[in-house]
Design a protein around this motif. Sequence first.
Motif, PDB file in Angstrom:
ATOM      1  N   ARG A   7       0.867  -1.180   0.000  1.00 32.24           N
ATOM      2  CA  ARG A   7       0.000   0.000   0.000  1.00 32.24           C
ATOM      3  C   ARG A   7       0.902   1.227   0.000  1.00 32.24           C
ATOM      4  NH1 ARG A   7      -3.932  -0.394   4.897  1.00 32.24           N
ATOM      5  NH2 ARG A   7      -1.922  -0.637   5.943  1.00 32.24           N
ATOM      6  N   GLU A   8       0.285   2.363  -0.175  1.00 30.81           N
ATOM      7  CA  GLU A   8       1.078   3.593  -0.166  1.00 30.81           C
ATOM      8  C   GLU A   8       1.805   3.699   1.183  1.00 30.81           C
ATOM      9  OE1 GLU A   8      -0.878   6.894  -2.048  1.00 30.81           O
ATOM     10  OE2 GLU A   8      -0.756   5.571  -3.800  1.00 30.81           O
ATOM     11  N   GLY A   9       3.042   4.163   1.134  1.00 33.47           N
ATOM     12  CA  GLY A   9       3.845   4.243   2.354  1.00 33.47           C
ATOM     13  C   GLY A   9       4.729   3.028   2.557  1.00 33.47           C
ATOM     14  N   ASP A  10       4.445   1.948   1.844  1.00 34.07           N
ATOM     15  CA  ASP A  10       5.300   0.760   1.955  1.00 34.07           C
ATOM     16  C   ASP A  10       6.570   0.932   1.109  1.00 34.07           C
ATOM     17  OD1 ASP A  10       3.624  -0.605   3.702  1.00 34.07           O
ATOM     18  OD2 ASP A  10       2.526  -1.608   2.091  1.00 34.07           O
ATOM     19  N   GLU A  11       7.557   0.091   1.413  1.00 29.85           N
ATOM     20  CA  GLU A  11       8.806   0.136   0.642  1.00 29.85           C
ATOM     21  C   GLU A  11       9.114  -1.237   0.058  1.00 29.85           C
ATOM     22  OE1 GLU A  11      12.132   2.397   2.218  1.00 29.85           O
ATOM     23  OE2 GLU A  11      13.529   0.774   1.722  1.00 29.85           O
ATOM     24  N   ILE A  12       9.357  -1.245  -1.230  1.00 29.38           N
ATOM     25  CA  ILE A  12       9.718  -2.486  -1.914  1.00 29.38           C
ATOM     26  C   ILE A  12      11.136  -2.331  -2.454  1.00 29.38           C
ATOM     27  CG2 ILE A  12       9.197  -4.034  -3.844  1.00 29.38           C
ATOM     28  CD1 ILE A  12       6.319  -2.922  -3.770  1.00 29.38           C
ATOM     29  N   ALA A  13      12.008  -3.283  -2.125  1.00 26.37           N
ATOM     30  CA  ALA A  13      13.372  -3.234  -2.669  1.00 26.37           C
ATOM     31  C   ALA A  13      13.562  -4.385  -3.637  1.00 26.37           C
ATOM     32  CB  ALA A  13      14.393  -3.303  -1.538  1.00 26.37           C
ATOM     33  N   LEU A  14      14.158  -4.094  -4.761  1.00 27.23           N
ATOM     34  CA  LEU A  14      14.464  -5.126  -5.762  1.00 27.23           C
ATOM     35  C   LEU A  14      15.935  -5.482  -5.642  1.00 27.23           C
ATOM     36  CD1 LEU A  14      11.948  -3.386  -6.992  1.00 27.23           C
ATOM     37  CD2 LEU A  14      12.460  -4.737  -9.037  1.00 27.23           C
ATOM     38  N   LEU A  15      16.197  -6.751  -5.312  1.00 22.13           N
ATOM     39  CA  LEU A  15      17.528  -7.182  -4.908  1.00 22.13           C
ATOM     40  C   LEU A  15      18.124  -8.161  -5.911  1.00 22.13           C
ATOM     41  CD1 LEU A  15      16.255  -8.131  -1.329  1.00 22.13           C
ATOM     42  CD2 LEU A  15      17.351  -5.961  -1.902  1.00 22.13           C
ATOM     43  N   PRO A  16      19.055  -7.707  -6.722  1.00 16.97           N
ATOM     44  CA  PRO A  16      19.720  -8.646  -7.633  1.00 16.97           C
ATOM     45  C   PRO A  16      20.726  -9.501  -6.856  1.00 16.97           C
ATOM     46  CG  PRO A  16      20.704  -6.483  -7.852  1.00 16.97           C
ATOM     47  CD  PRO A  16      19.583  -6.344  -6.856  1.00 16.97           C
ATOM     48  N   PRO A  17      21.363 -10.480  -7.519  1.00 12.98           N
ATOM     49  CA  PRO A  17      22.337 -11.322  -6.805  1.00 12.98           C
ATOM     50  C   PRO A  17      23.398 -10.477  -6.112  1.00 12.98           C
ATOM     51  CG  PRO A  17      21.911 -12.215  -8.986  1.00 12.98           C
ATOM     52  CD  PRO A  17      21.202 -10.904  -8.920  1.00 12.98           C
ATOM     53  N   VAL A  18      23.741 -10.884  -4.911  1.00 12.76           N
ATOM     54  CA  VAL A  18      24.669 -10.099  -4.096  1.00 12.76           C
ATOM     55  C   VAL A  18      26.113 -10.448  -4.415  1.00 12.76           C
ATOM     56  CG1 VAL A  18      23.029  -9.873  -2.209  1.00 12.76           C
ATOM     57  CG2 VAL A  18      24.605 -11.818  -2.249  1.00 12.76           C
ATOM     58  N   SER A  19      27.017  -9.588  -4.004  1.00 16.48           N
ATOM     59  CA  SER A  19      28.451  -9.863  -4.145  1.00 16.48           C
ATOM     60  C   SER A  19      29.219  -9.043  -3.118  1.00 16.48           C
ATOM     61  CB  SER A  19      28.935  -9.515  -5.553  1.00 16.48           C
ATOM     62  OG  SER A  19      28.619  -8.177  -5.868  1.00 16.48           O
ATOM     63  N   GLY A  20      29.384  -9.631  -1.955  1.00 14.74           N
ATOM     64  CA  GLY A  20      30.114  -8.930  -0.893  1.00 14.74           C
ATOM     65  C   GLY A  20      31.527  -9.450  -0.762  1.00 14.74           C
ATOM     66  N   GLY A  21      32.134  -9.108   0.331  1.00 16.58           N
ATOM     67  CA  GLY A  21      33.431  -9.678   0.732  1.00 16.58           C
ATOM     68  C   GLY A  21      34.595  -9.277  -0.118  1.00 16.58           C
TER      69      GLY A  21
END
Lengths: 148, 148, 90, 90
Positions: free
Chosen positions: D76-90
């Motif tokens: 709903r309005e006020g919500d947050e959606i994040a689109l997360l591609p494959p990660v690469s840390g370290g």
Amino acid sequence: MIDVRLLARGFSPGRALARFAAAHPEAGGIASFTGQVRADEGVEALELTHYAPLTLPGMEALAGEAMARWPLSGILLHHRIGLLAPGAPIVLVAAAARHRRDAFEAADFAMDHLKSEAWFWKRERRADGWHWIEPRAEDHQDRARWAR
Amino acid sequence: MIDVRLLARGFSPGRALARFAAAHPEAGGIASFTGQVRADEGVEALELTHYAPLTLPGMEALAGEAMARWPLSGILLHHRIGLLAPGAPIVLVAAAARHRRDAFEAADFAMDHLKSEAWFWKRERRADGWHWIEPRAEDHQDRARWAR
Amino acid sequence: MADGARGAEPVGVKLVFLGRLADLAGAGEAEIAGPLDWPGLLAALPGPLAEAAATERVKLAFNGRVLPDKRALAAREGDEIALLPPVSGG
Amino acid sequence: MADGARGAEPVGVKLVFLGRLADLAGAGEAEIAGPLDWPGLLAALPGPLAEAAATERVKLAFNGRVLPDKRALAAREGDEIALLPPVSGG
């Protein structure tokens, strides 16, 4: 870079590692192990004896073996001798490599061999006097993992 | 001691390790891994992005998992975000334990998970511009070693 | 390690006792007359030290090299023999 | 994460694009009108971004938690959606 030392005085593993890392900008990673005198068991002091004709040459051979066995940029083996207080660092091993698995394995390998094969003799002072330490069966098993 | 940090500025792994070791006099050993920006491949800079609602909580969960899985005195996970120059440290993982095998395994485990499971996105700048980095198949295999 | 001036003045075979063997010997070093072979060494050592030396766990270094077979020992004056009990580093 | 003042003033659903998806989106964030379900999100995204979002490798976080099933999205309005591609840390 092969950096193998016997140290008669206290040293800073953090500083040694910082220097080692700076010397290997081409390495993606550095795995290390620091062994220190445990401060929780009534141990008042630790003494490490070596035998000059064998100890440093043996450590140098170990470093060479690790360099030959893994694609490393460098390896560091620093080991204290003499009298150590609780909390003091005893040994620092570090391996720099392009890939972290190689660095981890080489550091692990070096520690297993320093523990059960390098020419050091360790005794600790407790309230009731000095006690010589012998390697545990576990140490020999750890080393046996690398046989081939 | 659990010491998990996201760092927006350059840090000294050597100094962080020295503090961590001093905080664990009861541990016989500390295994560590430092990842740094490789300086040999035409990489001019590295940028690490994170997603605040997930990244630090995920690292904290990972630290807790390692503490639950091995008998550790403490674990340290420090990870850079932002813009990094060649040679700069990206990540430092350290595990303090009574026995060195536990310390090595926990540090290895933490790195494998940070590489392929933590919420970071990495891109590097080369002469021809920015390139996003994805984990290699190898990284997933490394992590799969810990499945149970 | 002894080398060089061998024969210039009479020196014995130098024995070096490492680790707990130094406690058994009451000193880190000793000097005995050469030549010395393996039975000769065992005979020259005090009882508890000879017993320890005879076990498989104790190695012998001859002039800075570990002997693959202790029984092959053949030391002359000026040589150095080290008695090495099980190690414990790291 | 959005919370709190929901409804006090009209706000959309906040979209956060991570990693290479930010490049595809041309920005790190966007706001679109709610309510928003999974087909609605795909329809609202520009083609290349929708294609990427639809792949299994891209995860969705809803108000700071990764959704086990993207198709269950209900924002709903006020919500947050994040689109997360494959990660690469370290």
